[in-house]
Design an enzyme around this catalytic site. Structure first.
Site, short mmCIF file in Angstrom:
data_model
loop_
_atom_site.label_atom_id
_atom_site.label_comp_id
_atom_site.label_asym_id
_atom_site.label_seq_id
_atom_site.Cartn_x
_atom_site.Cartn_y
_atom_site.Cartn_z
N HIS A 126 0.80 -1.22 0.00
CA HIS A 126 0.00 0.00 0.00
C HIS A 126 0.83 1.28 0.00
O HIS A 126 0.32 2.34 0.34
CB HIS A 126 -0.90 0.04 1.24
CG HIS A 126 -2.10 -0.85 1.16
ND1 HIS A 126 -3.26 -0.50 0.49
CD2 HIS A 126 -2.33 -2.10 1.64
CE1 HIS A 126 -4.14 -1.47 0.60
NE2 HIS A 126 -3.60 -2.46 1.29
N LYS A 158 -7.82 13.78 4.71
CA LYS A 158 -6.92 12.62 4.60
C LYS A 158 -5.90 12.73 5.72
O LYS A 158 -5.77 13.77 6.36
CB LYS A 158 -6.23 12.56 3.23
CG LYS A 158 -5.60 13.86 2.79
CD LYS A 158 -5.12 13.78 1.34
CE LYS A 158 -6.26 13.90 0.36
NZ LYS A 158 -6.56 12.67 -0.34
N ARG A 159 -5.20 11.66 5.96
CA ARG A 159 -4.16 11.67 6.99
C ARG A 159 -3.19 12.82 6.73
O ARG A 159 -2.85 13.12 5.59
CB ARG A 159 -3.44 10.32 6.97
CG ARG A 159 -2.33 10.15 7.97
CD ARG A 159 -1.92 8.67 8.04
NE ARG A 159 -1.73 8.10 6.72
CZ ARG A 159 -0.55 8.07 6.09
NH1 ARG A 159 0.51 8.59 6.66
NH2 ARG A 159 -0.44 7.51 4.91
N LYS A 176 1.08 14.27 1.08
CA LYS A 176 -0.29 14.57 0.65
C LYS A 176 -0.49 16.06 0.41
O LYS A 176 -1.46 16.47 -0.21
CB LYS A 176 -1.29 14.05 1.69
CG LYS A 176 -1.27 12.52 1.80
CD LYS A 176 -2.23 12.01 2.87
CE LYS A 176 -2.12 10.51 3.06
NZ LYS A 176 -2.72 9.74 1.96
N THR A 223 -8.64 6.39 -1.64
CA THR A 223 -10.04 5.97 -1.83
C THR A 223 -10.97 7.15 -1.61
O THR A 223 -12.10 7.14 -2.11
CB THR A 223 -10.42 4.82 -0.87
OG1 THR A 223 -10.10 5.18 0.47
CG2 THR A 223 -9.69 3.54 -1.24
N LYS A 253 -14.64 8.30 -3.47
CA LYS A 253 -15.88 8.63 -2.76
C LYS A 253 -16.40 9.99 -3.20
O LYS A 253 -17.60 10.18 -3.43
CB LYS A 253 -15.65 8.62 -1.25
CG LYS A 253 -15.28 7.27 -0.68
CD LYS A 253 -14.71 7.40 0.73
CE LYS A 253 -14.01 6.11 1.14
NZ LYS A 253 -13.19 6.28 2.36
#
Length: 826
Positions: free
Chosen positions: A368, A559-560, A565, A669, A673
């Site tokens: 992952h 998100k984390r 990111k 993911t 969504k």
């Protein structure tokens, strides 16, 4: 608590009427909770309701277990450290088709289903995308009638509850189990003993064969707690089995009577620490040992459980791969590979070569990550001390593997060193991703780009040796929770347009494409989005005391919190807009009213991430009250983002921020969504963004930024972030505004840690992609002004992203890796 209208009662174990449901609810309240309706607390009502709904699943659950056992079909055992489940009640009501019966029954008693459901505390069993994906997958496995069991840990306190103190993240325990969980079944009689420490010794068995055994130094009990996983549109109800750690001898009466009360329960404390929290902070040696203990604890219990409880007595374990595939969800469960070898060789007396052949056929590995630091390694010292026999097995696996490498690549000793499970520097350690790659039948990435980068870069040597081992399964999300449940307005609009059945066949969303050209449908679509915004605004006001407008563009990044990111890039855009207004380069009235919503937790020991959170909150405090902006730009950063909040925020979103540096995000993911719920994406060509972009088309996606090969070129050329800062007036203005103390009460040093790193290192090229990102956001402003065109694009996003159903992901796993067959319950 709403749901789509299809599926009503069709698949509950026995037909329910309002009268029978009411009777069961009152019975549960009286005989299980011990209260009359007139004296029941909100928690009493919730517990009774949950147990009533559970009652309608139990027969199907037991029938599923007996059907799968009787048929002896191949099963999927999913090994995951996380399952971010979300609230259980609405999903159970959807699966059983009992939503309207429950609503009418409660209304007859003067109660409200939504009010009772709102008291549910979601299970604290995961952290982020990995856990949410695992929850989606077990939902799809049940819906598709695949014999499957999810294995994990029943964390007593989950990850942590995030709060903000003076804008900075503070971690608090998440006592999600403080009032018990009505959805779980404890089975202490099925507890498994798991050992640690000790030593190994050689001996000769009765047949004269020299063998090894592990003499364990201490043991704990793994107690299983079962959760039902109901399928949608089927009678199949699978199982999620979570392990809780208990001491074998929890209480020493002699020590207690001697007056040392703490020592009397010390064994209990030490054992229970294993299942206290997910991902304990591991900057200390004790934290590292606890993490490894957790990993071995749950896989050892899970393998023993499947072998001893699921397989028939006397089963020939040399054929275990014909009855089960163990899927390793990232590196956390990889210690299961030497554990199965230990069972086969040491406990069952199977010869090494046969055992290794069976083991490699039994496991499959999902990677992952693309970040080297996220590929777990465990020091040889720690692994040898905690699991001495497993380290011996790993060394033997490595010795045989390196012989295979040297045979395949004679004279290439450098390659052998690169591929060795044991790294030598900076300390001797076991590379778990390498062990997983060697000990698995298949290795998959989770998006097309990610899988390609796994083959070409992260595990390149292994893909050259075994090209057929590598495959791709792009992630997906369950349309039950993330469309049917979370966005009932849109779900009903879709059903009115294309009919029923799409919840189990999401590719049917393609039938929506012609409706994008229908002005009346676009109007209804906008009305649904507006209602979703109102719903979110109401929730965030109640939950966090944050007052937001409902008529703004909702620009969302949840998100984390991790540097790759690039929450910093989003924040720099907000500061840029503010700076332009302050400089007179932009009128506030020219800004489309916009609410920028962040949701993110930082790992407790991740200093940079926590500093970025503090900076976001500091900017929000100023921007949200700046008279110059006339209220047209706001930041919302609700603490403790979770599934419950996601189910309200995602349907309200207009713009989905997927802006990681290309080549760093495995898949994502959240991006799926948002697109499925009608948000347009602004993003880089990273992870599953690539596939979203290909499916929805360039016209309906705001693409920006360096590509993965371009990122490599920039880094190889010697990236100098300071040059971007000096050469870009807007970027310099934004950074200088932060450095000036404008967001820190004049303290110029408040965010020096963040800014010096950004200007000196900028490991994830925030400054390099800044101008392209700001330009793309300018295009967003123009596009959003044309609501008819925006609605058309949003509808086409919904119509073209049915590919991202977790049902499709599971079918890919079945076709490419698992080869298990459906076993429907009749």
């Amino acid at each position: 608590m709403h749901t789509v209208t299809e599926n009503t009662q069709r698949f509950s174990s026995s037909p329910a009427t309002v009268e029978s449901f009411t009777s069961e609810f009152v019975r549960q309240l009286r005989y299980e909770q011990g209260v009359d309706l007139g004296f029941a607390s909100s928690d009493d009502l919730y517990q009774a309701l949950a147990r009533t709904v559970r009652r309608y699943m139990i027969d199907n659950w037991l029938d599923t277990l007996s059907t799968q056992t009787a048929k002896g079909a191949k099963a999927v055992a999913y090994l995951s450290a996380e399952y971010l489940m979300g609230p259980q009640l609405p999903n159970a009501l959807l699966a059983t088709g009992l939503a309207e019966v429950a609503r009418d029954s409660l209304a007859a008693l003067g109660l409200d289903l939504d009010e009772i459901g709102a008291t549910e505390v979601e299970p604290g069993l995961g952290n982020g995308g990995l856990g949410r994906l695992a929850a989606c997958f077990i939902d799809s496995l049940a819906t598709m009638d695949i014999p499957a069991v999810g294995y994990g840990i029943r964390y007593e306190y989950g990850i942590f509850r995030q709060t903000f103190v003076d804008g900075r993240q503070a971690e608090q325990p998440d006592p999600w189990l403080s009032k018990g969980s009505p959805w779980e079944f404890a089975h202490p009689d099925m507890a498994v003993e798991v050992g640690f420490h000790g030593h190994t010794e050689r001996y000769t068995d009765a047949a004269g064969v020299e063998r090894t055994r592990w003499v364990r130094g201490d043991c704990v009990l793994a107690v299983p707690y079962n959760y039902m996983v109901p399928g949608y549109g089927t009678k199949n109800v699978n199982t999620l089995r979570l392990w809780s750690a208990k001491a074998t001898n929890a209480f020493d009466l002699q020590i207690f009577n001697a007056g040392d009360y703490e020592a009397a329960v010390r064994a209990q404390t030490v054992a229970e620490n294993i299942s206290k929290v997910i991902y304990p902070e591991d900057s200390t040696p004790q934290g590292k040992e606890l993490r490894l203990k957790q990993q071995y604890f749950f896989v050892a219990a899970s393998l023993a459980d499947f072998i001893n409880q699921t397989l028939p007595q006397g089963f020939d374990l040399t054929k275990i791969h014909e009855r089960v595939t163990f899927q390793l969800n990232d590196t956390h469960p990889v210690i299961a590979i030497p554990e199965l070898m230990r069972i086969l060789v040491d406990e069952r007396g199977i010869d090494w070569a046969t055992a290794w052949d069976v083991t490699r056929k039994t496991f499959n590995y999902t990677c992952h990550t693309l970040l080297p630091e996220a590929l777990e390694v465990w020091s040889v010292e720690l692994l040898g001390r905690l699991l001495p026999r497993h380290l011996e097995i790993i060394f033997q696996i490595n010795e045989e593997f390196l012989a295979e490498v040297r045979k395949a690549y004679p004279g290439d000793e450098l390659r052998a060193r690169r591929m060795s499970i044991i790294q030598e520097q900076p300390e001797r350690a076991v590379r778990m991703a390498f062990l997983a790659s060697i000990g698995s039948s298949k290795i998959n990435g989770v998006a097309e780009l990610h899988s390609q980068l796994l083959r070409d870069k992260v595990l390149n040597d292994f893909s050259e040796l075994w090209p057929s081992k590598f495959t791709n399964v792009t992630n997906g999300v369950t349309p039950r929770r993330f469309l049917a449940l979370s966005n009932p307005g849109l779900a009903n609009l879709i059903t009115e347009a294309i009919g029923e059945g799409w919840v189990k066949d999401l590719e049917r969303l393609r039938e929506l494409e012609p409706f994008a050209e229908d002005a009346s449908f676009r109007s209804e679509f906008r009305a649904v989005k507006a209602a979703n915004k109102e719903r979110f605004v109401e929730l965030i006001a109640q939950r966090d005391g944050i007052e937001l407008p409902a008529d703004a563009m909702y620009d969302v990044m949840v998100k984390r919190l991790h540097e790759y990111k690039r929450q910093m890039l989003k924040l720099l855009h907000v500061v840029t807009l503010y700076d332009r207004v302050l400089r007179g380069e932009l009128r506030a009235s020219d800004i489309t009213p916009r609410v920028v919503t962040f949701g993110a937790k930082a790992a407790p020991g991740y200093k940079m991430a926590k500093e970025i959170i503090a900076l976001i909150n500091a900017v929000a405090k100023v921007v949200n009250h700046a008279p110059e902006l006339q209220g047209r730009l706001q930041i919302a950063f609700p603490a403790n983002y979770n599934v419950t909040l996601a189910e309200k925020l995602i349907p309200a979103a207009d713009l989905s921020e997927q802006i990681s540096l290309a080549g760093k995000e495995a898949s994502g993911t959240g991006n799926m969504k948002f697109a499925l719920n009608g948000a347009l994406t602004i993003g880089t060509l990273d992870g599953a963004n690539v596939e979203i972009y290909d499916l929805v088309g360039d016209e309906h996606f705001f693409l920006f930024g360096l590509t993965e090969p371009q990122v490599a070129d920039v880094v190889d050329a010697g990236y100098k972030p300071g040059a971007y800062y000096e050469g870009n007036r807007s970027l310099k203005g934004a950074i200088d505004l932060i450095a000036s103390g404008a967001f820190s009460n004049g303290d110029r040093n408040a965010f020096e840690f963040v800014l010096s790193d950004l200007l000196g290192k900028d490991r994830f090229l925030v400054l390099a992609d800044y101008q392209a990102y700001v330009d793309a956001q300018d295009k967003v402003e123009v596009a959003y002004a044309d609501q008819e065109a925006w609605s058309r694009s949003a509808i086409l996003n919904v119509a073209r992203t049915g590919f991202f159903s977790s049902d499709r992901s599971i079918q890919d796993y079945l076709d490419r890796i698992w080869h298990a067959k459906p076993q429907p319950v009749r």
